[in-house]
Scaffold this motif. Structure first.
Motif: not given
Length: 227
Positions: A158-169
Motif C-alpha cells: 500500500d501507499q506509505h507516507y512520511v511521519y514524525l513522532s516524539d521519542l515516546n511515540g
C-alpha cells in the motif's frame, strides 16, 4: 407400447445418470484443486486462505537517544515471506511491521504508535555522529494506514507516507500528503530531505526540505532527467 416407452426411459436414464455423476465428480475435483491452490504452508501449519495471518512480537530494543524501549508487532500474511530485518543502520524495525509498542525504562507500556493496525516499512532515529549534530528527539517513519490498493489488507504494497513522532511515540503527524520515494536526515539532523515521487517514470526529479523545528517544507526546483 408401454414396454417400448419404458425401455426408452431406461436407455435415457442410463445415459443421463453417468453424465450427471461425471459432472458432480469434475466439479468436486475442480473445487479441491482450487482449495489446494489457496492453501499456504507457513510455520509448520497450513493456512487455508492467503488473507489469514499470524502476529509476532519482536523483543524489546533500546530507542536511540533515549532510555526507553520499543517492540515491533509483525503481521505476517500466509503468502508473505517472514524475512526478518531490523538491524539495518537506516531501518530499525523488521519486515511486516504493523504497529510499534513503546515502553519506558522500566518496561511499562506507554502506548502504540498507531491506534489501528497498519503497515510500517521504515522507522529511523538518527544518531549523533559528531559534536555539531543535534540530539534528535523525533522518530521518522514510512507508514500506511489504509488499504490503498483495495486487496483487503494493509501491508507493504500500500501507499506509505512520511511521519514524525516524539521519542515516546506521541504526537504522530504526517509531514506531507505527497508521495515520497525516499527521505534522509540532513543538516546536523535538523531537517529531512524528501525525494518526491512523480508518477511511475519519475522523469521529474523534485526535492523538498522539511524543517523539523518550523514544520515547514521548502520546495526545490524540478529537474527533468529525460531532457
Amino acid at each position: 407400447m408401454n414396454n417400448k416407452f419404458i425401455r426408452i426411459l431406461i436407455i435415457i436414464n442410463g445415459i443421463l445418470i453417468p453424465i450427471f455423476i461425471g459432472f458432480l465428480l469434475v466439479s468436486f475435483i475442480i473445487s479441491e484443486i482450487k482449495s489446494m491452490n489457496e492453501t499456504v504452508w507457513a510455520d509448520g501449519k497450513y493456512l487455508q486462505q492467503v488473507n489469514e495471518f499470524e502476529v509476532k512480537y519482536d523483543s524489546p530494543k533500546n530507542l536511540p537517544n533515549s532510555e526507553n524501549y520499543y517492540v515491533a508487532i509483525r503481521k505476517i500474511y500466509a503468502d508473505q515471506y517472514d524475512l526478518y530485518t531490523g538491524d539495518d543502520l537506516l531501518n530499525q524495525i523488521p519486515s511486516n511491521t504493523s504497529n510499534i509498542i513503546f515502553l519506558d525504562k522500566d518496561f511499562n507500556v506507554k502506548g502504540k504508535i498507531l491506534q489501528n493496525e497498519g503497515s510500517i516499512v521504515n522507522m529511523y532515529i538518527p544518531k549523533m555522529e559528531t559534536a555539531e549534530e543535534i540530539m534528535v528527539g523525533h522518530i521518522s517513519y514510512f507508514i500506511a494506514d489504509s488499504d490503498t490498493n483495495s486487496d483487503g489488507r494493509i501491508d507493504q504494497n500500500d501507499q506509505h507516507y512520511v511521519y514524525l513522532s516524539d521519542l515516546n511515540g506521541e504526537n504522530l503527524k504526517q509531514i506531507t500528503d505527497r508521495k515520497v520515494r525516499q527521505y534522509k536526515w540532513i543538516n546536523d539532523n535538523s531537517q529531512i530531505l524528501l525525494t518526491f515521487k512523480n508518477g511511475e517514470a519519475d522523469t521529474n526529479l523534485e526535492f523538498g526540505v522539511y524543517d523539523v523545528k518550523t514544520g515547514e517544507i521548502k520546495q526545490t526546483k524540478n529537474l527533468n532527467t529525460a531532457e
